[in-house]
Design an enzyme around this catalytic site. Structure first.
Site, PDB file in Angstrom:
ATOM      1  N   ALA A   1     -18.507  -1.906  -0.736  1.00 38.63           N
ATOM      2  CA  ALA A   1     -18.393  -2.076  -2.189  1.00 38.63           C
ATOM      3  C   ALA A   1     -17.833  -0.831  -2.861  1.00 38.63           C
ATOM      4  CB  ALA A   1     -19.743  -2.465  -2.795  1.00 38.63           C
TER       5      ALA A   1
ATOM      6  N   THR B   1     -22.941   3.368  -0.214  1.00 37.11           N
ATOM      7  CA  THR B   1     -23.222   4.630   0.480  1.00 37.11           C
ATOM      8  C   THR B   1     -24.415   5.345  -0.148  1.00 37.11           C
ATOM      9  OG1 THR B   1     -21.829   5.975  -0.985  1.00 37.11           O
ATOM     10  CG2 THR B   1     -20.753   4.984   0.936  1.00 37.11           C
ATOM     11  N   GLY B   2     -24.725   4.966  -1.403  1.00 33.31           N
ATOM     12  CA  GLY B   2     -25.808   5.630  -2.124  1.00 33.31           C
ATOM     13  C   GLY B   2     -25.353   6.862  -2.891  1.00 33.31           C
ATOM     14  N   LYS B   3     -24.020   7.113  -2.893  1.00 38.51           N
ATOM     15  CA  LYS B   3     -23.563   8.363  -3.543  1.00 38.51           C
ATOM     16  C   LYS B   3     -23.527   8.255  -5.073  1.00 38.51           C
ATOM     17  CE  LYS B   3     -18.567   7.439  -3.033  1.00 38.51           C
ATOM     18  NZ  LYS B   3     -17.322   7.904  -2.426  1.00 38.51           N
TER      19      LYS B   3
ATOM     20  N   TYR C   1       0.839  -1.200   0.000  1.00 38.37           N
ATOM     21  CA  TYR C   1       0.000   0.000   0.000  1.00 38.37           C
ATOM     22  C   TYR C   1       0.874   1.250   0.000  1.00 38.37           C
ATOM     23  CZ  TYR C   1      -3.961  -2.966   1.471  1.00 38.37           C
ATOM     24  OH  TYR C   1      -4.936  -3.929   1.558  1.00 38.37           O
TER      25      TYR C   1
END
Length: 301
Positions: free
Chosen positions: A190, A195-197, A32
């Site tokens: 995911a 989050t629905g954004k 990372y």
């Protein structure tokens, strides 16, 4: 302040907000933010820096660190695991870590790597060892190999979310439950989709956009709407509901990536309450109607 400095400050704030709220388990890896991510500061170096700063202010703080060994094709055998771990410890500025994981299955076989994990425990460099992206067969083999040395296999870190349930479908979750191996869930929201954004009109850009297409996002709407409704009942966000759904499966530790203090605060709100069994079942049922989403192919090796 440059972009890198701003990102580091945001990450430091996320770290401190997490610790303040009792979230003290941090997962990193040698790859990372390494040289592979051009010019980025290695994630282990940053985490080590944050821990050192925190301990200067708060000497009694307990922070659990997990990191990972990259099974690169030119790395062979048990010694490669020990030398990589020592490099990771050096970057982190620690004498030992709580959990050391194989980041993905090795191309040439895994026996030497599993032996290396056992050696690391015996040398006191790690408290526990795990794997990542292991299918059921590999998982059982690793478990048995370590068991012969009296060492438990602590965890398997896999891609797992409400809309990516391959660990359940392919027997990995059941095997972990049976053998006492903790499931660590990465991408638990995911990659932000839960989050629905994102909407069919506003899909994600870059590689995510190829997986989460407008067509897929259209099929996802009934689930996202229901997640939001359930969230209102508990005064929780869609993110918090999605993380709580995973926790409700039992033996699952989701590890969302917090880049800011606000995100860390939100993730913390997934703890300390629980969806009802009916809600858990209803969300699973809605998710199963959507059809499969592509995952990370490593687990199919």
């Amino acid at each position: 302040m440059g972009v890198a400095d701003r990102k580091e400050k945001a990450a430091r704030d996320a770290f401190n907000v997490s610790v303040d709220g009792g979230v003290t388990f941090f997962d990193t890896a040698e790859v990372y933010g390494s040289g592979l991510a051009l010019g980025a500061v290695n994630s282990e170096v940053l985490l080590g820096r944050f821990i050192k700063e925190r301990k200067e202010k708060d000497p009694g703080v307990e922070i659990a660190v997990a990191t990972k060994f990259a099974a690169l094709p030119w790395r062979f055998g048990r010694q490669s695991v020990l030398s990589a771990l020592k490099d990771s410890l050096c970057r982190l500025g620690l004498d030992s870590v709580d959990l050391y994981q194989l980041h993905w299955p090795g191309v040439w076989g895994n026996e030497g790597y599993i032996d290396g994990l056992g050696d690391a425990v015996e040398k006191g460099l790690v408290k526990a060892v795990g794997v990542s992206n292991y299918n059921e067969k590999r998982l059982r083999e690793a478990f048995e190999k370590l068991k012969k040395r009296g060492i438990p296999l602590a965890s398997n870190q896999v891609n797992y979310s409400l809309i990516y349930r391959a660990p359940e479908e392919k027997g990995v979750k059941a095997a972990c439950d049976e053998l006492g191996i903790t499931v660590i869930a990465y991408s638990p929201i995911a990659q932000g989709v839960l989050t629905g954004k994102y909407t069919p009109d506003k899909p994600p850009s870059g590689p995510r956009g190829r997986i989460y297409t407008p067509d897929f996002l259209t099929r996802l709407q009934p689930l996202l709407n229901r997640i939001a409704e359930v969230g209102k009942k508990y005064d929780k966000t869609s993110t918090q509901v999605s993380l709580n759904w995973l926790i409700a499966q039992g033996n699952v530790v989701p590890i969302p990536g917090a880049k800011t203090a606000e995100q860390a605060e939100e993730f913390r709100g997934a703890l300390g309450w629980r969806l009802s069994d009916d809600e858990v079942a209803e969300l699973r049922s809605l998710a199963s109607e959507i059809g499969p989403v592509l995952g990370f192919p490593v687990e199919n090796l």
